[in-house]
Design a protein around this motif. Structure first.
Motif, mmCIF file in Angstrom:
data_model
loop_
_atom_site.group_PDB
_atom_site.id
_atom_site.type_symbol
_atom_site.label_atom_id
_atom_site.label_comp_id
_atom_site.label_asym_id
_atom_site.label_seq_id
_atom_site.Cartn_x
_atom_site.Cartn_y
_atom_site.Cartn_z
ATOM 1 N N VAL A 56 0.841 -1.189 0.000
ATOM 2 C CA VAL A 56 0.000 0.000 0.000
ATOM 3 C C VAL A 56 0.882 1.247 0.000
ATOM 4 N N VAL A 57 0.320 2.343 -0.503
ATOM 5 C CA VAL A 57 1.007 3.632 -0.446
ATOM 6 C C VAL A 57 0.586 4.317 0.843
ATOM 7 N N VAL A 58 1.564 4.730 1.640
ATOM 8 C CA VAL A 58 1.275 5.315 2.942
ATOM 9 C C VAL A 58 2.013 6.642 3.111
ATOM 10 N N ALA A 59 1.530 7.418 4.050
ATOM 11 C CA ALA A 59 2.188 8.679 4.398
ATOM 12 C C ALA A 59 1.767 9.064 5.805
ATOM 13 N N ALA A 60 2.562 9.903 6.438
ATOM 14 C CA ALA A 60 2.218 10.420 7.756
ATOM 15 C C ALA A 60 1.161 11.515 7.597
ATOM 16 N N PRO A 61 0.231 11.642 8.532
ATOM 17 C CA PRO A 61 -0.770 12.710 8.456
ATOM 18 C C PRO A 61 -0.145 14.096 8.308
ATOM 19 N N GLU A 102 4.497 -4.617 7.351
ATOM 20 C CA GLU A 102 5.444 -3.672 7.939
ATOM 21 C C GLU A 102 4.748 -2.475 8.578
ATOM 22 N N VAL A 103 3.626 -2.034 8.006
ATOM 23 C CA VAL A 103 3.020 -0.765 8.442
ATOM 24 C C VAL A 103 1.672 -0.931 9.134
ATOM 25 N N LYS A 104 1.195 -2.172 9.302
ATOM 26 C CA LYS A 104 -0.157 -2.353 9.833
ATOM 27 C C LYS A 104 -0.331 -1.752 11.225
ATOM 28 N N ASP A 105 0.693 -1.851 12.083
ATOM 29 C CA ASP A 105 0.578 -1.266 13.421
ATOM 30 C C ASP A 105 0.530 0.253 13.352
ATOM 31 N N ASP A 106 1.300 0.842 12.442
ATOM 32 C CA ASP A 106 1.284 2.294 12.268
ATOM 33 C C ASP A 106 -0.063 2.764 11.740
ATOM 34 N N LEU A 107 -0.693 1.975 10.869
ATOM 35 C CA LEU A 107 -2.011 2.327 10.350
ATOM 36 C C LEU A 107 -3.059 2.249 11.466
ATOM 37 N N SER A 108 -2.956 1.206 12.282
ATOM 38 C CA SER A 108 -3.913 1.039 13.380
ATOM 39 C C SER A 108 -3.815 2.178 14.387
ATOM 40 N N ASP A 109 -2.581 2.658 14.633
ATOM 41 C CA ASP A 109 -2.363 3.709 15.628
ATOM 42 C C ASP A 109 -2.431 5.112 15.047
ATOM 43 N N GLY A 110 -2.635 5.233 13.723
ATOM 44 C CA GLY A 110 -2.779 6.545 13.109
ATOM 45 C C GLY A 110 -1.471 7.248 12.786
ATOM 46 N N ARG A 111 -0.337 6.569 12.965
ATOM 47 C CA ARG A 111 0.941 7.204 12.631
ATOM 48 C C ARG A 111 1.120 7.329 11.121
ATOM 49 N N LEU A 112 0.490 6.413 10.388
ATOM 50 C CA LEU A 112 0.477 6.464 8.934
ATOM 51 C C LEU A 112 -0.953 6.246 8.450
ATOM 52 N N VAL A 113 -1.246 6.721 7.251
ATOM 53 C CA VAL A 113 -2.546 6.474 6.626
ATOM 54 C C VAL A 113 -2.294 6.027 5.184
ATOM 55 N N THR A 114 -3.225 5.260 4.637
ATOM 56 C CA THR A 114 -3.091 4.826 3.249
ATOM 57 C C THR A 114 -3.724 5.855 2.324
ATOM 58 N N VAL A 115 -3.191 5.925 1.103
ATOM 59 C CA VAL A 115 -3.754 6.775 0.054
ATOM 60 C C VAL A 115 -3.865 5.937 -1.222
ATOM 61 N N LEU A 116 -4.657 6.426 -2.166
ATOM 62 C CA LEU A 116 -4.832 5.756 -3.463
ATOM 63 C C LEU A 116 -5.321 4.317 -3.297
ATOM 64 N N GLU A 117 -6.196 4.099 -2.332
ATOM 65 C CA GLU A 117 -6.685 2.748 -2.046
ATOM 66 C C GLU A 117 -7.386 2.120 -3.251
ATOM 67 N N ARG A 118 -8.080 2.931 -4.072
ATOM 68 C CA ARG A 118 -8.825 2.356 -5.190
ATOM 69 C C ARG A 118 -7.905 1.826 -6.283
ATOM 70 N N SER A 136 -5.228 0.085 -5.388
ATOM 71 C CA SER A 136 -4.414 -0.826 -4.580
ATOM 72 C C SER A 136 -3.733 -1.884 -5.442
ATOM 73 N N SER A 137 -2.449 -2.071 -5.180
ATOM 74 C CA SER A 137 -1.665 -3.011 -5.968
ATOM 75 C C SER A 137 -2.070 -4.442 -5.666
ATOM 76 N N PRO A 138 -1.794 -5.364 -6.577
ATOM 77 C CA PRO A 138 -2.134 -6.768 -6.339
ATOM 78 C C PRO A 138 -1.283 -7.357 -5.225
ATOM 79 N N ASP A 139 -1.644 -8.562 -4.861
ATOM 80 C CA ASP A 139 -0.887 -9.233 -3.801
ATOM 81 C C ASP A 139 0.567 -9.438 -4.206
ATOM 82 N N TYR A 140 1.442 -9.314 -3.237
ATOM 83 C CA TYR A 140 2.862 -9.612 -3.411
ATOM 84 C C TYR A 140 3.204 -10.720 -2.429
#
Length: 296
Positions: free
Chosen positions: A162-167, A240-256, A258-262
């Motif tokens: 996923v593409v992520v960034a800090a708020p 790698e980033v799921k905990d950061d997403l859960s805690d709000g340290r990072l958010v996903t962008v361009l979800e629509r 979303s890249s295929p499975d790796y």
């Protein structure tokens, strides 16, 4: 004779006596003595040696091919016998990406070795794409990079990028809504992957998009830290980033988009028989990764 042949093959594959000595944990002089004994036994010169390199003679080239075949057949014979014993023994050489290896390979090695006390394990953690034959790796863990068709791959687990960034970064630079918007953002890139780009799905088709940015590193953990610091967008694995997403340290962008499975794979050299120690370790990882809640 067998040890001399193994030494000869190692010297040719690694390119020098000193490299073969380091790999085996002996002094270079011992490697040289084995080669001398082998050449004396055969009555031919196999290698032209200098302090920095080795070159195969015509006889050495033919013998090298025979040695590789013989050693491979011996390994396969050993694997065929060991596969029925349920116990691993010998030396297991593993490779894994640094970040994933630290979190999801290294923690499972101790329990495997304890179950197989006759086994010695070496783990190489690196984000470079290792050459299994040259580096004498029995099994490498890779995340979707299976360009070498000569390798056999075993699927271990699913993975998503996923593409992520800090708020804070998005507050300063805005949220990208389309793939074209990426051109106006600082995209944090993993060294050699910069030339390959990031992969998205558009109208059911895969699109590999070249991205640009002012920060690049060959260590995924550094990119992760840069993203947390609000320095740019990063394309990272969900594990790698799921905990950061859960805690709000990072958010996903361009979800629509979303890249295929790796997926996570274990790759091994092409062989008719998989050595018992490798097969058992792959089964060990698959069991851990399939445990309920492991990836939560």
């Amino acid at each position: 004779m067998l040890k001399q042949m193994e030494t000869f093959v190692a010297v040719v594959n690694l390119g020098s006596l000193s490299a073969a000595a380091r790999q085996e944990g002996v002094v270079a002089a011992m490697i040289g003595r084995r080669l001398d004994a082998l050449e004396e036994r055969l009555g031919v010169k196999l290698l032209v040696r200098t302090t920095r390199s080795v070159t195969l003679t015509q006889e050495g080239t033919a013998f090298f091919e025979d040695c590789q075949r013989i050693l491979a057949e011996l390994a396969e014979a050993e694997a065929a016998v060991a596969s029925g014993s349920g116990r691993a023994r010998g030396h297991l050489r593993l490779s894994a990406p640094a970040g994933f290896g630290r979190r999801h390979v290294a923690p499972h090695i101790a329990s495997f070795q304890q179950a197989h006390p006759d086994l010695r394990i070496t783990l190489d953690l690196s984000d470079r794409l290792v050459d299994l034959a040259r580096d004498r790796i029995d099994c490498a863990i890779r995340i979707s990079d299976l360009a070498d068709s000569s390798l056999v791959a075993v699927r271990l687990a699913e993975n998503r990028r996923v593409v992520v960034a800090a708020p804070a970064y998005l507050a300063r630079h805005g949220i990208p809504r389309t793939l074209e918007d990426l051109a106006g953002h600082n995209c944090l890139s993993l060294g050699e992957s910069q030339s390959r780009g990031w992969t998205f799905k558009v109208d059911g088709e895969l699109l590999n998009l070249r991205v640009r940015g002012v920060l690049e590193c060959n260590d995924g953990a550094v990119l992760h830290d840069w993203a947390l610091a609000g320095l740019g967008l990063a394309w990272r694995s969900l594990w790698e980033v799921k905990d950061d997403l859960s805690d709000g340290r990072l958010v996903t962008v361009l979800e629509r988009f979303s890249s295929p499975d790796y997926p996570v794979y274990a790759v091994v050299p092409q062989r008719r028989f998989l050595p018992g120690r490798v097969r058992l370790f792959i089964d060990h990882l698959k069991a851990r990764y399939s445990s309920p809640g492991y990836w939560d």
